[in-house]
Design an enzyme around this catalytic site. Structure first.
Site, PDB file in Angstrom:
ATOM      1  N   ASN A   1     -10.152  -0.822   0.341  1.00 18.26           N
ATOM      2  CA  ASN A   1      -8.701  -0.637   0.295  1.00 18.26           C
ATOM      3  C   ASN A   1      -8.182  -1.206  -1.026  1.00 18.26           C
ATOM      4  OD1 ASN A   1      -5.932  -0.949   0.548  1.00 18.26           O
ATOM      5  ND2 ASN A   1      -6.002  -1.713   2.647  1.00 18.26           N
TER       6      ASN A   1
ATOM      7  N   HIS B   1      -3.337   6.724   2.455  1.00 19.91           N
ATOM      8  CA  HIS B   1      -3.744   5.434   1.894  1.00 19.91           C
ATOM      9  C   HIS B   1      -5.118   5.085   2.472  1.00 19.91           C
ATOM     10  CE1 HIS B   1      -4.174   1.329   0.968  1.00 19.91           C
ATOM     11  NE2 HIS B   1      -3.854   0.890   2.177  1.00 19.91           N
TER      12      HIS B   1
ATOM     13  N   CYS C   1       0.820  -1.229   0.000  1.00 24.85           N
ATOM     14  CA  CYS C   1       0.000   0.000   0.000  1.00 24.85           C
ATOM     15  C   CYS C   1       0.844   1.265   0.000  1.00 24.85           C
ATOM     16  CB  CYS C   1      -0.945  -0.016   1.188  1.00 24.85           C
ATOM     17  SG  CYS C   1      -1.976  -1.470   1.165  1.00 24.85           S
TER      18      CYS C   1
HETATM   19  N1  ACO Z   1     -17.795  -9.070  10.712  1.00 20.47           N
HETATM   20  C1  ACO Z   1     -18.207  -9.271  11.977  1.00 20.47           C
HETATM   21  N2  ACO Z   1     -17.366  -9.514  12.993  1.00 20.47           N
HETATM   22  C2  ACO Z   1     -16.055  -9.540  12.715  1.00 20.47           C
HETATM   23  C3  ACO Z   1     -15.542  -9.354  11.405  1.00 20.47           C
HETATM   24  C4  ACO Z   1     -16.479  -9.117  10.384  1.00 20.47           C
HETATM   25  N3  ACO Z   1     -16.107  -8.896   9.103  1.00 20.47           N
HETATM   26  N4  ACO Z   1     -14.199  -9.426  11.433  1.00 20.47           N
HETATM   27  C5  ACO Z   1     -13.853  -9.669  12.697  1.00 20.47           C
HETATM   28  N5  ACO Z   1     -14.973  -9.745  13.484  1.00 20.47           N
HETATM   29  C6  ACO Z   1     -15.085  -9.971  14.919  1.00 20.47           C
HETATM   30  C7  ACO Z   1     -13.863 -10.636  15.482  1.00 20.47           C
HETATM   31  O1  ACO Z   1     -13.974 -12.058  15.372  1.00 20.47           O
HETATM   32  C8  ACO Z   1     -13.891 -10.161  16.900  1.00 20.47           C
HETATM   33  O2  ACO Z   1     -14.824 -10.932  17.618  1.00 20.47           O
HETATM   34  P1  ACO Z   1     -14.519 -11.378  19.145  1.00 20.47           P
HETATM   35  O3  ACO Z   1     -14.433 -10.067  19.913  1.00 20.47           O
HETATM   36  O4  ACO Z   1     -15.710 -12.203  19.490  1.00 20.47           O
HETATM   37  O5  ACO Z   1     -13.221 -12.100  19.082  1.00 20.47           O
HETATM   38  C9  ACO Z   1     -14.481  -8.760  16.813  1.00 20.47           C
HETATM   39  O6  ACO Z   1     -15.168  -8.706  15.561  1.00 20.47           O
HETATM   40  C10 ACO Z   1     -13.434  -7.666  16.847  1.00 20.47           C
HETATM   41  O7  ACO Z   1     -12.408  -7.991  15.904  1.00 20.47           O
HETATM   42  P2  ACO Z   1     -11.143  -7.099  15.758  1.00 20.47           P
HETATM   43  O8  ACO Z   1     -10.192  -7.754  14.811  1.00 20.47           O
HETATM   44  O9  ACO Z   1     -10.656  -6.749  17.113  1.00 20.47           O
HETATM   45  O10 ACO Z   1     -11.802  -5.818  15.068  1.00 20.47           O
HETATM   46  P3  ACO Z   1     -11.170  -4.400  14.888  1.00 20.47           P
HETATM   47  O11 ACO Z   1     -11.979  -3.396  15.578  1.00 20.47           O
HETATM   48  O12 ACO Z   1      -9.672  -4.403  15.138  1.00 20.47           O
HETATM   49  O13 ACO Z   1     -11.375  -4.150  13.332  1.00 20.47           O
HETATM   50  C11 ACO Z   1     -10.155  -4.219  11.252  1.00 20.47           C
HETATM   51  C12 ACO Z   1     -10.784  -5.025  12.393  1.00 20.47           C
HETATM   52  C13 ACO Z   1     -11.254  -3.437  10.571  1.00 20.47           C
HETATM   53  C14 ACO Z   1      -9.497  -5.170  10.268  1.00 20.47           C
HETATM   54  C15 ACO Z   1      -9.123  -3.227  11.857  1.00 20.47           C
HETATM   55  O14 ACO Z   1      -8.263  -3.915  12.740  1.00 20.47           O
HETATM   56  C16 ACO Z   1      -8.304  -2.546  10.804  1.00 20.47           C
HETATM   57  O15 ACO Z   1      -8.805  -1.826   9.973  1.00 20.47           O
HETATM   58  N6  ACO Z   1      -6.983  -2.730  10.856  1.00 20.47           N
HETATM   59  C17 ACO Z   1      -6.108  -2.111   9.859  1.00 20.47           C
HETATM   60  C18 ACO Z   1      -6.098  -2.979   8.658  1.00 20.47           C
HETATM   61  C19 ACO Z   1      -5.422  -2.338   7.503  1.00 20.47           C
HETATM   62  O16 ACO Z   1      -5.407  -1.124   7.371  1.00 20.47           O
HETATM   63  N7  ACO Z   1      -4.884  -3.171   6.647  1.00 20.47           N
HETATM   64  C20 ACO Z   1      -4.393  -2.785   5.383  1.00 20.47           C
HETATM   65  C21 ACO Z   1      -3.030  -2.200   5.389  1.00 20.47           C
HETATM   66  S1  ACO Z   1      -2.586  -1.797   3.794  1.00 20.47           S
HETATM   67  C22 ACO Z   1      -1.727  -3.025   2.923  1.00 20.47           C
HETATM   68  O17 ACO Z   1      -0.520  -3.003   2.865  1.00 20.47           O
HETATM   69  C23 ACO Z   1      -2.476  -4.116   2.188  1.00 20.47           C
END
Ligand code: ACO
Length: 339
Positions: free
Chosen positions: A290, A260, A118
């Site tokens: 993304n 990004h 990214c």
């Molecule tokens: N739908 C419903 N529930 C979900 C989903 C989903 N799609 N995904 C995860 N959950 C659940 C999990 O199982 C967890 O449940 P639990 O509490 O019972 O264990 C709960 O939701 C919370 O999950 P988290 O992973 O803690 O959720 P978080 O608030 O951290 O959000 C996310 C996840 C959106 C992925 C966030 O961490 C994020 O955006 N991180 C950055 C990711 C990013 O920017 N990546 C790209 C970088 S760029 C590149 O180089 C490709």
């Protein structure tokens, strides 16, 4: 190769392309256990575009974005000296840039791929800037394009909700130092956290019986979302501040913050940490998710087409992602050569 002299660089034109096929959050919730409410509140994403069917590849998207950029200048494709294709999802491991070169008819251009996830577009822009400042090349096409839908595990709800496909392109031209619009940059890599976000290569269990050689294939995207989130909201503001300090520019001078497009919460937290008004954030991830290396040039192109950006506006661009890699480029916008 021309004589070595320090010059400036300015962005002549932008273009972008996304596939026609849309996948909204409700449709994703028919594939994995999730909901529109969960995805939108955690990420700001409503829908994404996917390169479906079997007759199109990343090359088509990249070529379309490039042609749109070229068509808004007075240049011909044959005037392009160098093509840098920032992508992590080429259709050929040897690189896709040469296919883009052939497809758009840029017969005089050298072309190569640049892989930095990214952050790829930021690194591509800075790489192009070096060639322009040294006087080696005059017109460079920098493309950010990715089709991460091909590398997404569509049974993993923690990643499949995030990614979409797209391409964005800019044409940069050398100019006098006075007209320079790329004011400065700041780049970083920390490979010790590479395992937080990867599309890793997996060896087969058995070696070739004679050669003792292990072959294999690439797996799907794996991501520790929480760690990537923490990394982005802590390191991106620092990179921006370092870059601004080196240029003696204050945060108050920023007209646009173009990060990004990974997650709307990341965009908001970075802006808050820098005390930048949310009205200055450029965001379109609700429509595309993304799109990795494509996200910055795609959002830049849209902002320009919507006449958001005016001459002399200061745009702070930051990319971050797998590697881990992150970095900032500060632009002073000038649209003098656009048709
Ligand atoms: N739908 C419903 N529930 C979900 C989903 C989903 N799609 N995904 C995860 N959950 C659940 C999990 O199982 C967890 O449940 P639990 O509490 O019972 O264990 C709960 O939701 C919370 O999950 P988290 O992973 O803690 O959720 P978080 O608030 O951290 O959000 C996310 C996840 C959106 C992925 C966030 O961490 C994020 O955006 N991180 C950055 C990711 C990013 O920017 N990546 C790209 C970088 S760029 C590149 O180089 C490709």
């Amino acid at each position: 190769m021309k004589s070595f002299m320090i010059q400036g660089a300015r962005i002549l034109a932008t273009g972008s392309a996304v596939p026609n096929s849309r996948l909204n959050n409700n449709q994703v919730s028919q594939i994995v256990q999730t909901s529109d409410e969960w995805i939108f509140s955690r990420t700001g994403i409503k829908e994404r575009r996917l390169l479906t069917g079997d007759n199109q590849s990343i090359v088509d998207l990249a070529a379309l974005a490039s042609t749109k950029a070229l068509n808004s200048t007075l240049l011909q494709a044959s005037d392009i000296d160098l093509i840098i294709l920032a992508t992590s999802s080429p259709n050929d491991l040897f690189g896709s840039a040469s296919q883009v070169q052939a497809k758009i008819g840029a017969k005089n251009a050298v072309a190569f791929d640049l892989t930095a996830a990214c952050s790829g577009f930021v690194l591509g822009l800075v790489t192009a800037y070096q060639f322009l400042c040294s006087g080696s090349y005059r017109n460079i096409l920098v493309i950010g394009a990715d089709v991460l839908s091909k590398w997404t595990d569509w049974s993993d709800r923690s990643t499949c909700i995030l990614f979409g496909d797209g391409a964005g392109a800019v044409i940069i031209q050398s100019c006098s130092k006075k007209e320079n619009s790329i004011l400065g940059f700041q780049l970083n890599t920390d490979g010790s956290y590479a395992n937080h976000l990867s599309i890793s290569y997996q060896q087969e269990v058995n070696a070739h019986p004679i050669l003792n050689l292990y072959q294999g294939s690439f797996k799907y995207i794996s991501m520790n979302g929480k760690e990537v989130y923490k990394f982005a909201v802590s390191q991106v503001p620092l990179s921006i501040l370092k870059c601004l300090k080196s240029l003696n520019i204050s945060v108050n001078d920023i007209d646009w913050l173009l990060l990004h497009q990974a997650n709307e919460r990341i965009l908001n937290v970075v802006a808050e940490k820098l005390s930048i008004s949310s009205t200055k954030i450029i965001a379109n991830l609700n429509k595309y998710g993304n799109t990795s290396a494509a996200s910055i040039p795609l959002a830049l192109d849209e902002a320009i087409k919507e006449n958001k950006i005016s001459d002399n506006d200061i745009i702070v661009i930051s990319g971050f992602g797998a590697g881990l890699t992150w970095g900032t480029v500060v632009l002073k916008w000038s649209s003098i050569l656009l048709k």
